[in-house]
Design an enzyme around this catalytic site. Sequence first.
Site, PDB file in Angstrom:
ATOM      1  CG  HIS A  17      52.115  14.917  86.803  1.00  8.97           C
ATOM      2  ND1 HIS A  17      51.793  16.194  87.186  1.00  8.97           N
ATOM      3  CD2 HIS A  17      52.803  15.028  85.645  1.00  8.97           C
ATOM      4  CE1 HIS A  17      52.267  17.049  86.310  1.00  8.97           C
ATOM      5  NE2 HIS A  17      52.884  16.363  85.351  1.00  8.97           N
ATOM      6  CE  LYS A  41      58.445  27.233  82.827  1.00  4.50           C
ATOM      7  NZ  LYS A  41      58.069  26.052  82.074  1.00  4.50           N
ATOM      8  NE  ARG A  90      49.923  16.760  77.879  1.00  7.76           N
ATOM      9  CZ  ARG A  90      50.567  17.812  78.306  1.00  7.76           C
ATOM     10  NH1 ARG A  90      50.219  18.379  79.418  1.00  7.76           N
ATOM     11  NH2 ARG A  90      51.553  18.349  77.614  1.00  7.76           N
ATOM     12  CB  SER A 127      51.486  21.537  85.785  1.00  3.68           C
ATOM     13  OG  SER A 127      51.686  20.251  86.304  1.00  3.68           O
TER      14      SER A 127
END
Length: 160
Positions: A17, A41, A90, A127
């Site tokens: 990040h 969440k 990614r 994460s």
Amino acid sequence: MRRAVCPGSYDPPTNGHLDILERASSLFDEVVVAVLINKNKQGLFSVEERMEMLREVSAHLPNVRIDSWHGLLVHYCQQNDIQAIVKGLRAISDFDYELQMAQMNQQLTGVETLFMPTKPPNSFLSSSLVKEVATYGGNVSHLLPEAVHKRLVQRLGQNG
């Protein structure tokens, strides 16, 4: 003024990040890091804690501002005069999903999305993966800014 937003959950912020934020900050006059508020969440860290960590790790970037949002990101962009969304990618699997989102966002409001490939050492980093490895005692110190690692270890009740 050229403004961009880097949206995400940042639970917790990783070196990946931070790399994207540093690179985006060199391209735009202002970069807003928008932490997603998802009431459905439960994160490991609260939105406020994530924002605090992001402020700490991006303090060396004077044109980076930390904020939070819920709802459609393009509405946040409109309300804050932000012209672009910057997303780190990614892998090809990230691109498949993000391309659809980028096309929808562009159709809805004209906000453009810029994809920034991660640097190879960060290409596997998420994460979720960091939290999972850390939960089972794996060493993730090299994957996180030092201040974030300290908080993660403290939150998980570990010694190091």
